[in-house]
Design a protein around this motif. Structure first.
Motif, PDB file in Angstrom:
ATOM      1  N   HIS A 262       0.805  -1.222   0.000  1.00 58.44           N
ATOM      2  CA  HIS A 262       0.000   0.000   0.000  1.00 58.44           C
ATOM      3  C   HIS A 262       0.840   1.274   0.000  1.00 58.44           C
ATOM      4  O   HIS A 262       0.727   2.098  -0.921  1.00 58.44           O
ATOM      5  N   ASP A 263       1.640   1.496   1.016  1.00 59.26           N
ATOM      6  CA  ASP A 263       2.359   2.769   1.126  1.00 59.26           C
ATOM      7  C   ASP A 263       3.308   3.005  -0.053  1.00 59.26           C
ATOM      8  O   ASP A 263       3.297   4.092  -0.644  1.00 59.26           O
ATOM      9  N   PRO A 264       4.167   2.030  -0.417  1.00 58.84           N
ATOM     10  CA  PRO A 264       5.141   2.294  -1.468  1.00 58.84           C
ATOM     11  C   PRO A 264       4.611   2.165  -2.896  1.00 58.84           C
ATOM     12  O   PRO A 264       5.257   2.649  -3.824  1.00 58.84           O
ATOM     13  N   VAL A 265       3.460   1.515  -3.099  1.00 63.03           N
ATOM     14  CA  VAL A 265       2.986   1.270  -4.467  1.00 63.03           C
ATOM     15  C   VAL A 265       1.525   1.681  -4.654  1.00 63.03           C
ATOM     16  O   VAL A 265       1.200   2.538  -5.474  1.00 63.03           O
ATOM     17  N   TYR A 266       0.618   1.092  -3.892  1.00 60.25           N
ATOM     18  CA  TYR A 266      -0.811   1.277  -4.155  1.00 60.25           C
ATOM     19  C   TYR A 266      -1.300   2.692  -3.860  1.00 60.25           C
ATOM     20  O   TYR A 266      -2.256   3.159  -4.477  1.00 60.25           O
ATOM     21  N   TYR A 267      -0.683   3.359  -2.899  1.00 62.99           N
ATOM     22  CA  TYR A 267      -1.071   4.733  -2.564  1.00 62.99           C
ATOM     23  C   TYR A 267      -1.102   5.591  -3.825  1.00 62.99           C
ATOM     24  O   TYR A 267      -1.998   6.419  -4.015  1.00 62.99           O
ATOM     25  N   LEU A 268      -0.115   5.377  -4.688  1.00 61.40           N
ATOM     26  CA  LEU A 268      -0.020   6.146  -5.924  1.00 61.40           C
ATOM     27  C   LEU A 268      -0.593   5.379  -7.108  1.00 61.40           C
ATOM     28  O   LEU A 268      -1.479   5.876  -7.814  1.00 61.40           O
ATOM     29  N   ARG A 269      -0.119   4.152  -7.320  1.00 59.56           N
ATOM     30  CA  ARG A 269      -0.481   3.407  -8.540  1.00 59.56           C
ATOM     31  C   ARG A 269      -1.956   3.042  -8.588  1.00 59.56           C
ATOM     32  O   ARG A 269      -2.576   3.044  -9.652  1.00 59.56           O
ATOM     33  N   MET A 270      -2.559   2.698  -7.445  1.00 61.66           N
ATOM     34  CA  MET A 270      -3.960   2.302  -7.411  1.00 61.66           C
ATOM     35  C   MET A 270      -4.883   3.457  -6.992  1.00 61.66           C
ATOM     36  O   MET A 270      -6.053   3.254  -6.710  1.00 61.66           O
ATOM     37  N   LYS A 271      -4.304   4.669  -6.941  1.00 54.85           N
ATOM     38  CA  LYS A 271      -5.084   5.871  -6.589  1.00 54.85           C
ATOM     39  C   LYS A 271      -5.734   5.742  -5.209  1.00 54.85           C
ATOM     40  O   LYS A 271      -6.803   6.296  -4.958  1.00 54.85           O
ATOM     41  N   LEU A 272      -5.065   5.023  -4.303  1.00 55.87           N
ATOM     42  CA  LEU A 272      -5.568   4.820  -2.938  1.00 55.87           C
ATOM     43  C   LEU A 272      -4.842   5.769  -1.990  1.00 55.87           C
ATOM     44  O   LEU A 272      -4.183   5.361  -1.030  1.00 55.87           O
ATOM     45  N   ASN A 273      -4.976   7.051  -2.273  1.00 58.39           N
ATOM     46  CA  ASN A 273      -4.213   8.065  -1.549  1.00 58.39           C
ATOM     47  C   ASN A 273      -4.986   8.680  -0.390  1.00 58.39           C
ATOM     48  O   ASN A 273      -4.701   9.799   0.034  1.00 58.39           O
ATOM     49  N   GLY A 274      -5.952   7.950   0.146  1.00 55.61           N
ATOM     50  CA  GLY A 274      -6.693   8.459   1.300  1.00 55.61           C
ATOM     51  C   GLY A 274      -5.859   8.502   2.560  1.00 55.61           C
ATOM     52  O   GLY A 274      -6.023   9.393   3.395  1.00 55.61           O
ATOM     53  N   ALA A 275      -4.966   7.564   2.715  1.00 53.08           N
ATOM     54  CA  ALA A 275      -4.089   7.483   3.890  1.00 53.08           C
ATOM     55  C   ALA A 275      -3.069   6.383   3.636  1.00 53.08           C
ATOM     56  O   ALA A 275      -3.237   5.554   2.738  1.00 53.08           O
ATOM     57  N   ARG A 276      -2.014   6.399   4.422  1.00 51.56           N
ATOM     58  CA  ARG A 276      -1.033   5.317   4.403  1.00 51.56           C
ATOM     59  C   ARG A 276      -1.370   4.322   5.515  1.00 51.56           C
ATOM     60  O   ARG A 276      -2.073   4.667   6.473  1.00 51.56           O
ATOM     61  N   VAL A 277      -0.849   3.113   5.396  1.00 46.58           N
ATOM     62  CA  VAL A 277      -0.964   2.188   6.525  1.00 46.58           C
ATOM     63  C   VAL A 277      -0.264   2.791   7.734  1.00 46.58           C
ATOM     64  O   VAL A 277      -0.690   2.620   8.872  1.00 46.58           O
ATOM     65  N   LYS A 320      10.902   6.837  -7.487  1.00 42.90           N
ATOM     66  CA  LYS A 320      12.008   6.509  -6.586  1.00 42.90           C
ATOM     67  C   LYS A 320      11.567   6.361  -5.134  1.00 42.90           C
ATOM     68  O   LYS A 320      12.193   5.646  -4.366  1.00 42.90           O
ATOM     69  N   GLY A 321      10.509   7.064  -4.739  1.00 44.90           N
ATOM     70  CA  GLY A 321      10.109   7.070  -3.332  1.00 44.90           C
ATOM     71  C   GLY A 321       9.168   5.944  -2.977  1.00 44.90           C
ATOM     72  O   GLY A 321       8.987   5.019  -3.781  1.00 44.90           O
ATOM     73  N   PRO A 322       8.571   6.058  -1.801  1.00 45.94           N
ATOM     74  CA  PRO A 322       8.717   7.139  -0.814  1.00 45.94           C
ATOM     75  C   PRO A 322      10.025   7.042  -0.027  1.00 45.94           C
ATOM     76  O   PRO A 322      10.552   5.946   0.189  1.00 45.94           O
ATOM     77  N   LEU A 323      10.513   8.210   0.402  1.00 52.28           N
ATOM     78  CA  LEU A 323      11.740   8.288   1.191  1.00 52.28           C
ATOM     79  C   LEU A 323      11.490   8.767   2.615  1.00 52.28           C
ATOM     80  O   LEU A 323      12.347   8.615   3.483  1.00 52.28           O
ATOM     81  N   LYS A 324      10.334   9.374   2.862  1.00 50.72           N
ATOM     82  CA  LYS A 324       9.981   9.882   4.190  1.00 50.72           C
ATOM     83  C   LYS A 324       8.772   9.136   4.728  1.00 50.72           C
ATOM     84  O   LYS A 324       7.832   8.871   3.981  1.00 50.72           O
ATOM     85  N   PRO A 325       8.762   8.792   6.009  1.00 51.46           N
ATOM     86  CA  PRO A 325       9.798   9.070   7.000  1.00 51.46           C
ATOM     87  C   PRO A 325      11.062   8.235   6.825  1.00 51.46           C
ATOM     88  O   PRO A 325      12.091   8.538   7.374  1.00 51.46           O
ATOM     89  N   MET A 326      10.974   7.153   6.005  1.00 56.25           N
ATOM     90  CA  MET A 326      12.159   6.384   5.651  1.00 56.25           C
ATOM     91  C   MET A 326      11.788   5.463   4.504  1.00 56.25           C
ATOM     92  O   MET A 326      10.596   5.232   4.242  1.00 56.25           O
ATOM     93  N   PRO A 327      12.761   4.905   3.785  1.00 56.02           N
ATOM     94  CA  PRO A 327      12.449   4.027   2.652  1.00 56.02           C
ATOM     95  C   PRO A 327      11.772   2.731   3.097  1.00 56.02           C
ATOM     96  O   PRO A 327      11.880   2.319   4.257  1.00 56.02           O
ATOM     97  N   TYR A 328      11.118   2.104   2.139  1.00 54.89           N
ATOM     98  CA  TYR A 328      10.508   0.788   2.339  1.00 54.89           C
ATOM     99  C   TYR A 328      11.326  -0.249   1.576  1.00 54.89           C
ATOM    100  O   TYR A 328      11.875   0.058   0.532  1.00 54.89           O
ATOM    101  N   PRO A 329      11.449  -1.471   2.059  1.00 56.39           N
ATOM    102  CA  PRO A 329      10.762  -2.093   3.186  1.00 56.39           C
ATOM    103  C   PRO A 329      11.433  -1.874   4.543  1.00 56.39           C
ATOM    104  O   PRO A 329      10.986  -2.427   5.539  1.00 56.39           O
ATOM    105  N   GLU A 330      12.516  -1.082   4.590  1.00 54.47           N
ATOM    106  CA  GLU A 330      13.182  -0.845   5.873  1.00 54.47           C
ATOM    107  C   GLU A 330      12.212  -0.305   6.924  1.00 54.47           C
ATOM    108  O   GLU A 330      12.358  -0.568   8.120  1.00 54.47           O
ATOM    109  N   ALA A 331      11.208   0.438   6.463  1.00 54.66           N
ATOM    110  CA  ALA A 331      10.226   0.994   7.398  1.00 54.66           C
ATOM    111  C   ALA A 331       9.489  -0.092   8.168  1.00 54.66           C
ATOM    112  O   ALA A 331       9.067   0.122   9.315  1.00 54.66           O
ATOM    113  N   TYR A 332       9.347  -1.278   7.564  1.00 56.23           N
ATOM    114  CA  TYR A 332       8.613  -2.358   8.230  1.00 56.23           C
ATOM    115  C   TYR A 332       9.372  -2.946   9.419  1.00 56.23           C
ATOM    116  O   TYR A 332       8.833  -3.766  10.164  1.00 56.23           O
ATOM    117  N   LEU A 333      10.607  -2.507   9.587  1.00 51.55           N
ATOM    118  CA  LEU A 333      11.383  -2.932  10.753  1.00 51.55           C
ATOM    119  C   LEU A 333      11.216  -1.958  11.918  1.00 51.55           C
ATOM    120  O   LEU A 333      11.841  -2.130  12.968  1.00 51.55           O
TER     121      LEU A 333
END
Length: 340
Positions: A262-277, A320-333
């Motif tokens: 969702h956050d790194p792909v679907y938020y933009l590609r699937m037009k699901l920009n209501g919120a991030r996980v 290239k993103g998202p880069l904030k608050p940090m890149p994915y999948p590192e954010a999942y840690l």
């Protein structure tokens, strides 16, 4: 009666597609491991997957969390299908380990040639053609001894792997291995209800939002998607570790591939920009908790996801993103990232 947790209602499919609605088709191979034709044996079965595909991701997750990496072999297709320049035509899943990804400028190390049939086939479609079928989807569960496709419905494949994990060669002791579909009736009912909600509004709902060309279909899918995210976040707010309690089940496994994207792909590609996980603190911590389970991180690839989804968009450029608050999948840690 249509099982809404495994497939979409096919009523008036031509008319719905003509009006711009994305309607998922039905898988045609529905064999079952454990039947006389397909005995449960280690080393007998093979999977064909694409790591960008969320339906394949269900299967690779099940293979890993059940400890079947050695018991079931696997080939990985390139995340972008062929285009109009290919002599065989467009939209074909291809086993092409030397193909260059535009995102990295190099071949993707997870991609393999085709090894299940022993014929080094180039396309998933060739595996179907051998059985007189015009299908071309992945995942495919294949019987290497019989030389036949067993099943190509992900929801059914993960249940077979779960039911026959010991006989298929799991390297995890039964007492320590997750049970995706427990035997308790009340828990099974809860899982079934979650599966139906998650499939309709999240798994398939993401595709309704992203690939339907009708504004009203998109809007309805968008609203249902975020309504379910709110409900799942609330469900997890009581401190439970997983969707049905403190036990990882099939419901968690089926939700994970979509929210992972969702956050790194679907938020933009699937037009699901209501919120991030990331904006749902309980759901975010659940996502990180599942990602930290043994075998889960290795079962997917956001490089393949980004290449596969954006690489087939109108200009083929991968963000290239998202880069904030940090890149994915590192954010999942970082389960506490949603609190910052």
């Amino acid at each position: 009666m249509t099982d809404k947790s495994t497939q979409e209602d096919q009523a008036a499919i031509a008319q719905r597609r003509a009006k711009g609605e994305f309607v998922r088709g039905i898988s045609g191979f529905r064999g079952v491991i454990g039947d006389p034709d397909f005995p449960a044996e280690p080393g007998r079965y093979h999977l064909y997957v694409a790591l960008n595909c969320p339906w394949c991701h269900r299967v690779t997750l099940a293979r890993n969390v059940l400890g079947l990496q050695n018991g079931i072999t696997m080939d990985v297709a390139f995340p972008n299908r062929t285009d109009e320049s290919d002599p065989e035509g467009p939209n074909l899943w291809e086993f092409a380990p030397k193909r260059t990804a535009t995102l990295t400028g190099a071949p993707l190390p997870e991609c393999t040639g085709e090894t299940g049939t022993g014929k080094r086939l180039r396309f998933a479609k060739d595996i179907y053609r051998a059985e007189g079928s015009e299908e071309q989807s992945v995942p495919i569960l294949y019987d290497k001894i019989a030389g036949r496709i067993v099943n190509n419905e992900s929801a059914e494949i993960i249940r077979m792997l779960d039911a026959h994990a010991d006989a298929l060669g799991s390297n995890i002791a039964t007492a320590k291995r997750v049970q995706l579909l427990p035997t308790y009736d009340a828990l099974k009912k809860d899982i079934h209800e979650l599966n139906e909600l998650i499939y309709t509004t999240i798994n398939n709902g993401a595709y309704k939002a992203g690939f339907s060309s009708d504004q009203s279909v998109y809007a309805a899918a968008f609203d249902a998607y975020f309504k379910t995210l709110e409900a799942l976040d609330d469900r997890l707010s009581d401190g439970r570790s997983f969707l049905t309690g403190n036990q990882f089940t099939e419901a968690d496994l089926r939700l994970f591939p979509t929210l992972y994207r969702h956050d790194p792909v679907y938020y933009l590609r699937m037009k699901l920009n209501g919120a991030r996980v990331l904006d749902y603190p309980h759901l975010w911590r659940w996502l990180c908790r599942v990602y930290a389970m043994p075998g889960v991180a290795a079962a997917g690839s956001l490089v393949h996801c980004r290449q596969g989804y954006f690489g087939r968009s109108w200009n083929g450029v991968v963000p290239k993103g998202p880069l904030k608050p940090m890149p994915y999948p590192e954010a999942y840690l970082q389960p506490d990232l949603s609190n910052r």
